[in-house]
Design an enzyme around this catalytic site. Structure first.
Site, PDB file in Angstrom:
ATOM      1  N   GLU C 206       0.880  -1.146  -0.136  1.00 42.74           N
ATOM      2  CA  GLU C 206      -0.123  -0.241   0.041  1.00 42.74           C
ATOM      3  C   GLU C 206       0.775   1.334   0.024  1.00 42.74           C
ATOM      4  OE1 GLU C 206      -4.073  -0.968   2.356  1.00 42.74           O
ATOM      5  OE2 GLU C 206      -2.524   0.171   3.471  1.00 42.74           O
ATOM      6  N   ARG C 309     -18.499  -2.846  15.358  1.00 46.84           N
ATOM      7  CA  ARG C 309     -18.395  -2.840  16.718  1.00 46.84           C
ATOM      8  C   ARG C 309     -18.828  -1.617  17.418  1.00 46.84           C
ATOM      9  NH1 ARG C 309     -13.530  -0.908  18.212  1.00 46.84           N
ATOM     10  NH2 ARG C 309     -11.893  -1.638  17.155  1.00 46.84           N
TER      11      ARG C 309
END
Lengths: 219, 736, 465
Positions: C206, C309
């Protein structure tokens, strides 16, 4: 190494007066006690065989998520304080189900006494420990009481606060790994002995102590 | 005279002992005769000469009668006892009495790398009229010794078999025939380097194409141990010898499912009958070529007539093998059948020309290819086979043109293309640094080369029916590594039956592999109709076969199929645990050979997947055992022709197959929890007196000993196989 | 049927879930492990069970069945983002409600590569790099070169790359490559590391974004396909080990008091919110979720990861979000909608007012590489203010042994203010008033990170170079 023979005598006397150790057997996790495989007063044995390949006496069956698990004895002795009232009931983790009254063997007396004579590394924190893989290989290859380490070497890895810390041997010199007291990844309470080392040059002294105990404590 | 009588008395006493040992104490009045002789022997000087004389006469006569009587009622188990008796002739006796002179090689007596295996350069003198011709031969065999502990009863250690191989090669270099003498209860079942199974496999692989005539003689032929030096052009067998897949005791222990201790005597005798292990049985089964007659109750150390006979037979056998390569069929038959004295009427030169060597190997291949084919159900139907033959021929022809003719013509051009474009060259060739300059130089920028990658199979992993249960299981290594319990749908689904914490591989049905390793829908089974039979009429075996057939829908433990892995076409064989524990018999052997032949004809890699194998199927006796040489020869044929043969082990792989056609693979890999070796713990304990450590047969130890090339994780199996197909194998590989 | 919730967590989040359950009139059960008995959630819970480990799903489910629970709240950390757990909870023979997104959403968004693939599919910008795992060096070099070219063509200077293990996380299995010649050795090293640690050799490459701010978008979706967002948070201030220490909401300094933007912050905020909602809808996301973004000084933004979450720092968003004039409670919203309630309002009913900042009080030795410390807390005190919310499982002014198996987070201090000046004043007041005293297990004074927080406070909203 200075060996305090008087101290050893005192220790031996103490052990002779009460040559037993009580091992509580706890549930490793929650579940239902399905069945007891032993009765109060039964004698049980830990793993046996040349490579400890034969498992110990089954003690009870703990079932959780349809997985009946046989909980076995890890040591030899007599079953006491069996919680028969728990049969068929739900139990939490780390519930003591029974105790094994274990008569100390000659070898165990020796290692008990040696704790006072050897260089012992204790747990500085309540944490989980493993041996450094290289050390673990060495023990596998040469066996306890033969595998050697040098002062300054990393010997243990402590998993503590979610990080890994290496534990070094602080003293100089060469040591024999005499005994390992913990199981990998088990939570070890602070202050428990982890590993016992013997300075290589002290091995003869140590052997003398061992011989003495062997004499005084027939197997 | 007294001395003479004493000697005779001793001989008779030994003979009485021998009869007692073979036939048992309840046999007629053998004990009475024995007691009299023993008394006379012990009190020799207190007895009068007349008394001794009459005893000698009467007991000699009686022992003669008992021998004849004993011979008439001889049972297979008594034959087993004969071969094991200390009074039986050993290789040492043969070297002394059959050969005219010899020099032991690679050790002497106890001072030896392996005293159980004796190699010797020996001389045979052939008398033709008044001429004497000298033949040199290599003698390789087991020495049982007569009660000498260090010989281990003729159990060859792995390095003993290695020694045998070394001298086979020497014989090949020198161009002299080899005479093998098999006197072994079985190989010494230890895994120390070079490894029991591995070395036997190597021997078989080498013998497949050894360019000298080989004759074997079997007295005690204990399974794999016998095969290590048994792949011969002509197999002779002593009339009172046995040749079996397993000792009757071992078979009884398996049938009675004993873990330790001795099996009952009746069962052992029953097994000796059932295993069809006598010379006559083996001749009928087609696993040997000829029986060498012995005196009643078997030849012993001083049966000189027998040795004389053996010498003639050995020369004749060698002549026959040599002459067959010369195509003198009629002459061979004529001359050989008449020869019964040691004064030969002809001489045969045992040196082979290059052409003859080629024929020798070809004939050997044919001989073993045909062996035991009768013991397999192969659906016949003339049109069917003719059609198949035609197809095969066309296929061979097509591939020949495609690969052999075109390949060489295009070679230069192709190499050029390869260097620039080839998928594999980029992956395999160490690309010099910095890569980008070199790379840019060749292809220029912005061109993305196609690197070989294996596509993930769509639709996730195939789940076994067992995967749907809502329950957990405990990893067997939980005690050691602290693995938490695993939810079954996870374990048999995404985890591929592998404990995610310690990597322990749980047993999976073979269907899982079929569904998860190969490209979806690419599997095509063949030879499915070839079925296992009960060639020995082994009691109860037919029922068990029927049961397994019904339960599994399979006709044998061997699956043959063609498939693709990441687009690469392969031919595959698979031994599955579900059918008779993956044991190998004639049907499995036949399917193996056909599969690997198909791989050869279609020029595909051959992948052998061992879901589990329990060894040679004992209920097929030596019919099963000879699958070892048969299949190994097919392996050799395929590999020499340029094929890539990969073996992947899973679960349990033991004994015969590992010691032959699996173990001879150049590339062997094991899945992580594989147990791999020659003999199971019970046999090792029994033979060596020591129980092996629990991890004795682990994949890791197999790797450490150099048996396998790597340990694979089942979760990566598809990727690993794909990568192996790209990287393994020699430059002659067909499919590249 | 009345629902009963198993709270599969500890610490302050367990306490907040307990409180939320009580406000919603739900029964609940707590669990705890050996060594954690002294924590407040254990002391306060009426029904509680000792289990072997907070991560042991078998124990959690066994207790849930025994206690006749109907739902499980995983909190954050532990099993909260374990899709296998979420799947097992709903697929077992006695299914339970998993208070969190669907297991498919956890699986797909939780995996870096799948997330990137899906995001690209939905037209959401992600950090430039490979989206398939790479296994060999040659391919890596080709990909790396392609990536560098792409970055240069976008005018990015001082480019460098990150080689990341697909299976890694939390700063593990990542190395930087500044020059292409380093790629090969780095690639091999990371691959070996990944194989050893995660059992998976797959790596991605990346672009390294050298200067950025870490922004988060708080999203809530329901099973009925309703979506709202609760604005943005700025979590740029982190320890060197990528652990957040100060978070502030909203995520942008619209007034320009701290930050100098080369772009319109309101526009960028609106865009990353829009992209986050677009992706949420694309995967039918049906619970609370956080979309983490990197924003560069030029105003470029890339989706970094999605946290499926409740977040530790959820409350700063909750404190600035008002529905019909009332502050929302994200945990209550999470539980209520997971149990099947309709949202009952829409985005236009959500009004943002004021600023909220969170300090994480941690027993760590800032001077020694932020090493966590254990020991005993002898005094933990602060002055109560109406603008201060303390979230802690540490009993106030009682001896407390810090358990050694968990993060040494002691407390979250959430401070609310109408404007920035007030916010900074209040933060400074709080930091001067809070007291943490104790000793380490070796008997030394227990270190904490208060001084560090005070020092870092002036850096909020800034690009860190």
């Amino acid at each position: 190494m200075k060996v305090d023979f008087k101290e050893i005598d005192r220790l031996l006397q103490k052990l002779r007066a009460n040559p037993y150790k009580i091992f509580p057997v706890e549930t490793p996790h929650t579940g239902y006690i399905k069945e007891f495989k032993v009765k109060e007063g039964d004698s049980v044995t830990g793993p046996t065989g040349k490579w400890l390949e034969k498992p110990g006496t089954p003690l009870f069956i703990l079932e959780r998520e349809r997985n009946p698990k046989i909980i076995r004895a890890h040591t030899t002795g007599i079953v006491q304080n069996l919680r028969e009232d728990l049969k068929g009931r739900f139990v939490q983790a780390f519930e003591t189900i029974l105790e094994i009254r274990h008569p100390l063997s000659q070898e165990e007396v020796i290692s008990e006494v040696l704790l006072s004579a050897l260089h012992v590394i204790y747990a500085e924190e309540t944490a989980r420990f493993i041996l450094v893989p290289e050390i673990s290989h060495r023990i596998e290859k040469h066996g306890l009481k033969r595998a050697e380490v040098r002062g300054g070497e990393d010997i243990l890895i402590m998993t503590f606060m979610k990080r890994e810390h290496f534990i070094k041997i602080k003293e100089e010199g060469r040591f024999i790994i005499y005994q390992v007291y913990f199981k990998p990844f088990e939570l070890v309470p602070k202050g428990s002995p982890l590993i016992a080392l013997c300075p290589s040059e002290d091995l003869p002294v140590l052997e003398r102590i061992v011989a003495r105990i062997r004499e005084e404590w027939p197997s | 005279m007294r001395i003479e009588n004493h000697k005779r008395l001793k001989e008779l006493l030994e003979r009485a002992e021998y009869i007692r040992d073979i036939k048992g104490e309840d046999f007629e009045d053998v004990m009475e005769v024995y007691a009299q002789l023993k008394y006379a022997f012990e009190n020799f000087y207190d007895l009068s000469e007349e008394e001794i004389d009459s005893l000698l006469k009467s007991s000699e006569k009686r022992l003669e009668e008992l021998t004849i009587l004993g011979e008439k009622t001889l049972t297979p188990y008594e034959i087993v006892k004969i071969t094991r008796h200390p009074q039986r002739f050993t290789l040492q006796d043969i070297l002394e009495n059959v050969y005219d002179s010899y020099v032991e090689l690679g050790g002497e007596g106890e001072i030896n790398i392996d005293p159980a295996v004796v190699c010797a350069k020996a001389m045979l003198i052939r008398r033709v009229g008044d001429d004497f011709h000298v033949h040199q031969v290599m003698v390789i065999g087991h020495e049982k010794g007569s009660g000498e502990e260090f010989r281990r009863g003729g159990s060859a250690a792995p390095w003993g078999n290695e020694k045998a191989l070394r001298y086979m090669r020497m014989a090949e270099t020198e161009g002299i025939p080899i005479h093998f003498f098999i006197f072994t209860p079985g190989a010494y079942p230890i895994e120390d380097y070079p490894g029991a199974a591995q070395q036997i496999a190597r021997n078989l692989y080498a013998m497949s194409k050894l360019q000298v005539p080989m004759i074997s003689f079997i007295s005690e032929g204990g399974s794999g141990g016998a095969e290590a030096i048994g792949l011969a052009d002509l197999r002779l067998m002593a009339e009172k010898g046995y040749y079996s897949v397993i000792s009757p005791e071992g078979a009884a222990a398996i049938v009675a499912k004993l873990r330790d201790g001795r099996p009952p005597r009746e069962l052992v005798e029953k097994m000796a009958n059932a295993l069809k292990l006598t010379a006559r049985d083996n001749l009928e089964l087609g696993t040997i070529d000829r029986i060498i007659p012995e005196p009643p109750l078997g030849a012993r150390k001083r049966d000189y007539e027998f040795f004389k006979r053996l010498k003639i037979e050995l020369i004749k056998a060698t002549d026959e093998v040599v002459l067959r390569t010369r195509g003198f069929k009629t002459f061979t038959k004529h001359a050989l059948s008449k020869q019964t004295t040691d004064n030969f009427s002809y001489y045969v030169d045992w040196d082979l020309s290059e052409d003859e060597k080629e024929i020798l190997v070809e004939l050997r291949y044919e001989k073993y290819r045909k062996m035991t084919q009768w013991a397999v159900v192969i659906p016949k139907g003339l049109t069917h086979t003719l059609k198949e033959k035609g197809e095969n021929f066309l296929r061979v022809l097509g591939n020949e043109i495609k690969y052999r003719v075109l390949k060489s013509g295009q070679k230069t051009f192709k190499r050029l293309i390869d260097d620039i474009l080839s998928e594999s060259s980029l992956l395999l060739k160490p690309v010099s640094d910095p890569v980008k300059t070199v790379y840019n130089l060749i292809v220029g920028k912005k061109v993305k080369p196609r690197l070989p990658t294996i596509p993930e199979e769509e639709g996730g992993v195939y789940e076994l029916p067992v995967a749907l249960e809502d329950r957990t299981v405990t990893c067997p290594q939980a005690e050691k590594y602290g693995c938490p319990d695993i939810w079954v749908p996870d374990l048999y689904g995404e985890f591929c039956g592998v404990c995610p914490y310690c990597g322990y591989h749980f047993f999976l049905e073979y269907q899982w592999y079929l569904n998860n390793v190969f490209d979806r829908g690419s599997i095509k089974f063949f030879d499915e109709e070839i079925a296992s039979t009960n060639p020995l009429n082994f009691d109860g075996h037919a029922e068990k076969l029927k049961e397994d057939r019904k339960r599994t829908g399979l006709n044998s433990a061997f699956l043959s199929f063609t498939a693709k892995v990441g687009g690469i076409s392969v031919v595959c064989g698979m031994l599955v645990a579900d059918f008779r524990q993956g044991t190998v018999g004639a049907a499995e052997g036949e399917k193996f050979i056909r599969a690997i032949q198909l791989a050869k004809i279609t020029r595909r890699p051959f992948l052998m997947f061992v879901h589990s194998t329990g060894g040679i199927r004992i209920q097929e006796g030596t019919v099963g055992v000879v699958q070892m040489p048969r299949c190994t020869m097919a392996v050799r044929d395929y590999v020499d022709a340029g094929g890539l043969y990969l073996v992947i082990y899973d679960n349990n792989s033991y004994a015969g197959p590992v010691a032959s056609f699996l173990g001879s693979a150049p590339y062997q890999f094991a899945l992580k929890s594989t147990r791999l070796g020659f003999a199971g713990p019970r046999v090792i304990h029994e033979t060596t007196g020591q129980p092996p450590p629990p991890d004795y047969h682990s994949a890791e130890n197999a790797l450490r000993r150099g048996h396998i090339q790597g340990i694979w994780d089942r979760r990566e199996l598809r990727k690993r196989i794909f990568h192996a197909l790209l990287t393994m194998g020699g430059k002659n590989l067909y499919y590249r | 049927m009345k629902n009963k919730v198993l709270i599969a967590n500890r610490g302050e989040i367990a306490l907040r879930i307990m409180a939320a359950c009580e406000e919603l009139g739900l029964d609940y059960v707590c669990v705890y492990t050996k060594g954690d008995e002294g924590s407040l959630h254990v002391k306060l819970a009426k029904e509680k069970y000792r289990i072997s480990d907070y991560r042991d799903m078998n124990d959690l489910l066994c207790v849930a069945d025994y206690a006749k629970c109907t739902a499980i709240h995983p909190g954050y950390g532990f099993l909260s983002e374990n899709y296998r757990f979420a799947r097992r909870v709903v697929k077992r023979e006695r299914p339970l409600i998993f208070i969190g997104p669907s297991w498919e959403a956890i699986r797909d968004l939780g995996n870096k590569l799948t997330m990137k693939r899906i995001a690209l599919e939905a037209g959401v910008p992600v950090i430039p790099g490979t989206i398939e795992p790479i296994y060999n060096e040659v391919e890596a070099e080709i990909e790396a070169e392609k990536l560098l070219d792409e970055l240069r063509s976008h005018g990015v200077e001082n480019t460098s790359l990150l080689v990341k293990a697909v299976a890694g996380g939390g700063g593990m299995g990542i190395e930087e490559v500044k020059d292409l010649v380093e790629l090969r050795p780095v690639f091999r090293r990371v691959r070996a590391y990944a194989k050893r640690l995660f059992g998976d050799e797959g790596l991605i490459i990346e672009a390294k974004i050298p200067v950025f701010q870490h922004l988060e978008v708080q999203v809530l979706g329901t099973k009925d396909g309703e979506y709202v967002h609760f604005g943005t948070r700025n979590c740029t201030i982190q320890s060197p080990f990528k652990q957040k220490r100060i978070e502030v909401a909203p995520g942008f300094d619209y007034e320009g008091k701290f930050a100098v933007y080369n772009f319109d912050p309101r526009k960028v905020e609106a865009e990353i919110i829009e992209h986050s909602l677009k992706l949420a809808k694309h995967v039918n996301y049906d619970n609370v979720g956080t979309f983490e973004w990197l924003v560069t000084p030029e105003g470029k933004y890339y989706l970094m990861e999605v946290n499926t979450r409740i977040q530790v720092e959820n409350e700063i968003s909750a404190q600035i979000s008002f529905v019909h004039g009332k502050r929302i409670n994200l945990i209550k919203e999470q539980i209520r909608t997971a149990l099947g309630d309709k949202l009952g309002y829409s985005q236009k009913d959500v009004e943002f007012k004021g600023y909220a900042l969170e300090f994480r009080l941690v027993a760590e030795d800032v001077k020694r590489g932020f090493q966590p410390v254990s020991g005993t807390i002898t005094r933990f005190d602060w002055v109560d203010h109406p603008w201060l919310t303390m979230r802690t499982h540490v009993p106030r002014n009682e001896r407390y042994e810090i358990p050694t198996q968990f993060d040494p987070n002691l407390a979250l201090a959430i401070i609310y203010a109408e404007d920035f000046t007030q916010l900074i004043d209040r933060c400074e007041t709080f930091l001067s008033e809070v007291v943490i005293e104790g000793e380490t297990s070796q008997g030394a004074p227990l270190p904490n990170n208060i001084a560090y927080l005070r020092e870092k406070l002036k850096f909020i909203y800034q690009f860190i170079y």
